[in-house]
Design a protein around this motif. Structure first.
Motif, PDB file in Angstrom:
ATOM      1  N   ILE A   7      56.858  25.624  35.672  1.00 18.72           N
ATOM      2  CA  ILE A   7      58.171  25.160  36.134  1.00 18.72           C
ATOM      3  C   ILE A   7      59.194  25.191  34.991  1.00 18.72           C
ATOM      4  N   GLY A   8      60.326  25.798  35.265  1.00 17.43           N
ATOM      5  CA  GLY A   8      61.429  25.844  34.311  1.00 17.43           C
ATOM      6  C   GLY A   8      61.390  26.989  33.320  1.00 17.43           C
ATOM      7  N   SER A   9      60.240  27.684  33.228  1.00 13.18           N
ATOM      8  CA  SER A   9      60.098  28.704  32.178  1.00 13.18           C
ATOM      9  C   SER A   9      60.870  29.982  32.494  1.00 13.18           C
ATOM     10  N   LEU A  10      60.818  30.441  33.737  1.00 16.34           N
ATOM     11  CA  LEU A  10      61.457  31.710  34.077  1.00 16.34           C
ATOM     12  C   LEU A  10      62.971  31.625  33.943  1.00 16.34           C
ATOM     13  N   GLU A  11      63.577  30.556  34.480  1.00 19.95           N
ATOM     14  CA  GLU A  11      65.037  30.448  34.365  1.00 19.95           C
ATOM     15  C   GLU A  11      65.488  30.289  32.916  1.00 19.95           C
ATOM     16  N   LYS A  12      64.651  29.659  32.107  1.00 18.48           N
ATOM     17  CA  LYS A  12      64.979  29.537  30.686  1.00 18.48           C
ATOM     18  C   LYS A  12      65.006  30.912  30.027  1.00 18.48           C
ATOM     19  N   LEU A  13      64.018  31.744  30.353  1.00 14.56           N
ATOM     20  CA  LEU A  13      63.969  33.095  29.794  1.00 14.56           C
ATOM     21  C   LEU A  13      65.178  33.915  30.223  1.00 14.56           C
ATOM     22  N   LEU A  14      65.559  33.776  31.484  1.00 17.37           N
ATOM     23  CA  LEU A  14      66.648  34.595  32.013  1.00 17.37           C
ATOM     24  C   LEU A  14      68.024  34.111  31.564  1.00 17.37           C
ATOM     25  N   LEU A  15      68.223  32.791  31.575  1.00 13.52           N
ATOM     26  CA  LEU A  15      69.567  32.247  31.390  1.00 13.52           C
ATOM     27  C   LEU A  15      69.871  31.833  29.959  1.00 13.52           C
ATOM     28  N   LYS A  16      68.849  31.499  29.193  1.00 14.39           N
ATOM     29  CA  LYS A  16      69.108  30.929  27.863  1.00 14.39           C
ATOM     30  C   LYS A  16      68.627  31.807  26.705  1.00 14.39           C
ATOM     31  N   THR A  17      67.886  32.850  27.036  1.00 13.70           N
ATOM     32  CA  THR A  17      67.399  33.739  25.978  1.00 13.70           C
ATOM     33  C   THR A  17      68.300  34.965  25.908  1.00 13.70           C
ATOM     34  N   LYS A  18      69.027  35.102  24.815  1.00 16.12           N
ATOM     35  CA  LYS A  18      69.976  36.215  24.710  1.00 16.12           C
ATOM     36  C   LYS A  18      69.265  37.556  24.582  1.00 16.12           C
ATOM     37  N   GLU A  19      68.327  37.632  23.649  1.00 20.81           N
ATOM     38  CA  GLU A  19      67.595  38.876  23.434  1.00 20.81           C
ATOM     39  C   GLU A  19      66.142  38.662  23.808  1.00 20.81           C
ATOM     40  N   LEU A  20      65.735  39.264  24.919  1.00 20.79           N
ATOM     41  CA  LEU A  20      64.377  39.088  25.412  1.00 20.79           C
ATOM     42  C   LEU A  20      63.582  40.360  25.140  1.00 20.79           C
ATOM     43  N   LYS A  21      62.705  40.291  24.167  1.00 23.30           N
ATOM     44  CA  LYS A  21      61.901  41.461  23.828  1.00 23.30           C
ATOM     45  C   LYS A  21      60.668  41.483  24.719  1.00 23.30           C
ATOM     46  N   THR A  22      60.629  42.470  25.591  1.00 22.99           N
ATOM     47  CA  THR A  22      59.558  42.551  26.577  1.00 22.99           C
ATOM     48  C   THR A  22      58.913  43.924  26.534  1.00 22.99           C
ATOM     49  N   THR A  23      57.597  43.939  26.599  1.00 20.97           N
ATOM     50  CA  THR A  23      56.872  45.198  26.695  1.00 20.97           C
ATOM     51  C   THR A  23      56.451  45.397  28.139  1.00 20.97           C
ATOM     52  N   SER A  24      57.042  46.381  28.808  1.00 20.52           N
ATOM     53  CA  SER A  24      56.689  46.683  30.190  1.00 20.52           C
ATOM     54  C   SER A  24      55.771  47.893  30.225  1.00 20.52           C
ATOM     55  N   PHE A  25      54.869  47.915  31.205  1.00 24.62           N
ATOM     56  CA  PHE A  25      54.015  49.090  31.347  1.00 24.62           C
ATOM     57  C   PHE A  25      54.692  50.170  32.196  1.00 24.62           C
ATOM     58  N   LEU A  26      55.943  49.920  32.631  1.00 20.65           N
ATOM     59  CA  LEU A  26      56.709  50.934  33.351  1.00 20.65           C
ATOM     60  C   LEU A  26      57.547  51.737  32.363  1.00 20.65           C
ATOM     61  N   SER A  27      57.765  52.995  32.661  1.00 22.69           N
ATOM     62  CA  SER A  27      58.631  53.833  31.846  1.00 22.69           C
ATOM     63  C   SER A  27      60.089  53.468  32.106  1.00 22.69           C
ATOM     64  N   ASP A  28      60.982  53.938  31.260  1.00 29.61           N
ATOM     65  CA  ASP A  28      62.405  53.692  31.468  1.00 29.61           C
ATOM     66  C   ASP A  28      62.861  54.261  32.806  1.00 29.61           C
ATOM     67  N   GLN A  29      62.316  55.403  33.183  1.00 31.27           N
ATOM     68  CA  GLN A  29      62.668  56.036  34.456  1.00 31.27           C
ATOM     69  C   GLN A  29      62.235  55.158  35.626  1.00 31.27           C
ATOM     70  N   GLU A  30      61.028  54.605  35.545  1.00 30.21           N
ATOM     71  CA  GLU A  30      60.530  53.732  36.612  1.00 30.21           C
ATOM     72  C   GLU A  30      61.331  52.435  36.677  1.00 30.21           C
ATOM     73  N   LEU A  31      61.597  51.838  35.515  1.00 31.72           N
ATOM     74  CA  LEU A  31      62.406  50.614  35.479  1.00 31.72           C
ATOM     75  C   LEU A  31      63.779  50.849  36.093  1.00 31.72           C
ATOM     76  N   ASN A  32      64.356  52.001  35.828  1.00 33.58           N
ATOM     77  CA  ASN A  32      65.677  52.304  36.353  1.00 33.58           C
ATOM     78  C   ASN A  32      65.661  52.443  37.873  1.00 33.58           C
ATOM     79  N   TYR A  33      64.569  52.988  38.416  1.00 30.95           N
ATOM     80  CA  TYR A  33      64.464  53.108  39.865  1.00 30.95           C
ATOM     81  C   TYR A  33      64.436  51.719  40.513  1.00 30.95           C
ATOM     82  N   TYR A  34      63.637  50.818  39.935  1.00 32.74           N
ATOM     83  CA  TYR A  34      63.605  49.449  40.450  1.00 32.74           C
ATOM     84  C   TYR A  34      64.970  48.782  40.312  1.00 32.74           C
TER      85      TYR A  34
END
Length: 330
Positions: free
Chosen positions: A200-227
């Motif tokens: 509880i509270g963790s996701l909105e904190k990441l989205l709203l209060k974290t300016k630079e969120l360094k995330t490693t996704s297993f999707l390519s940039d092309q796939e992320l862009n489609y989503y």
């Protein structure tokens, strides 16, 4: 059918007898004969699209199956009603039955992931005579509850579902939409991600209060862009799935929906051992209600099996289905 080229699949858009319009991929095997080739109806979860099945569609078609993969209600090219009540599982199942009607298929193999897993599990209760077999992935089967449990209580009992409290809040639609560039890679990240998405509270904190969120996704940039392109069409629909608990409970209670699946229904559950949504307790409980229960644990895999374990999922499901032809015939 190139997973890297969404337009290479056979896309259709049809208005169903339920009044809703669905976009879906409908891929037929060579020499298609409905009496010989089973139909696989693939139902995605949150926040996915038909595209979630991109690695499975081609191989399954080449093994002699017709594959139908819709954008579910609220997503992509499908209708997007604003009222959360429209997203109840009963209504989603009616849409899926109407989709089978419009493509001329009486019985199909239903395969679901995440919210799609819950939905196909309920389809097996609402429309038991329209399934050849059932495959659920990542989210275990849970029987209809005789008691309504508010989302806050759900999160208290299962802290890893705390993010659902945020999704139930009225601001989450627009906040997620405004921060899609953070939210999508965060959601499609490996199970060993350092970010706390769930409590509880963790996701909105990441989205709203974290300016630079360094995330490693297993999707390519092309796939992320489609989503990103597809989900930019609106998040009201996807989020509404999390606001249907009372509607679902009331609909199921009103008709006394059974707890157990059809006794002769072939069933397979697949999950990743590093997926926090597939808890051993719930998995063990689900066995009590599924007479022909079979399961497969994918070691070291997380939630997004169709991508993280694309080859294992593709081969396991089709091999399992083919093994059934010498038992109950597909």
């Amino acid at each position: 059918m190139d997973p890297n080229i969404p337009k290479s699949f056979n896309h259709r858009t049809e208005k169903l007898s339920t009044g809703r319009t669905y976009h879906f991929v409908d891929q037929l095997p060579e020499g298609y004969d409905p009496k010989r080739h089973p139909t696989l109806l693939c139902v995605h979860g949150f926040p996915d699209l038909w595209y979630g099945w991109r690695y499975q569609i081609g191989p399954w078609v080449r093994r002699g199956c017709r594959v139908i993969a819709p954008d579910m209600l609220g997503y992509g090219g499908t209708s997007k009603p604003v009222d959360a009540e429209q997203y109840s599982t009963k209504k989603l199942c009616a849409d899926l039955a109407a989709l089978l009607d419009i493509v001329g298929v009486r019985k199909a193999v239903l395969i679901g992931h995440d919210w799609g897993s819950h939905t196909v599990g309920r389809f097996a209760l609402w429309y038991p005579d329209r399934l050849l077999a059932l495959v659920m992935m990542s989210i275990p089967y849970t029987p209809p509850s005789r008691q309504y449990i508010p989302v806050e209580e759900v999160a208290r009992r299962a802290p890893n579902l705390g993010y659902q409290v945020y999704f139930d809040s009225p601001n989450s639609n627009l906040e997620l939409l405004a921060h899609l560039k953070k939210f999508i890679p965060l959601t499609f990240s490996p199970p060993d991600s350092k970010h706390d998405y769930f409590t509880i509270g963790s996701l909105e904190k990441l989205l709203l209060k974290t300016k630079e969120l360094k995330t490693t996704s297993f999707l390519s940039d092309q796939e992320l862009n489609y989503y990103y392109t597809e989900l930019q069409k609106g998040m009201f629909g996807p989020i509404n799935y999390y606001r249907t608990a009372k509607f679902r409970h009331d609909e199921e209670l009103a008709v006394g929906l059974p707890a157990a699946l059809r006794p002769n229904l072939p069933f397979l559950f697949m999950w990743g051992t590093k997926d926090s949504t597939a808890t051993p307790f719930v998995i063990a409980k689900s066995r009590k209600f599924i007479p022909k229960y079979q399961d497969i644990a994918l070691e070291g895999r997380g939630h997004w099996l169709m991508v993280e374990a694309k080859d294992e999922v593709t081969q396991t499901v089709i091999n399992w289905l083919e093994s059934l032809t010498s038992k109950p015939k597909l």
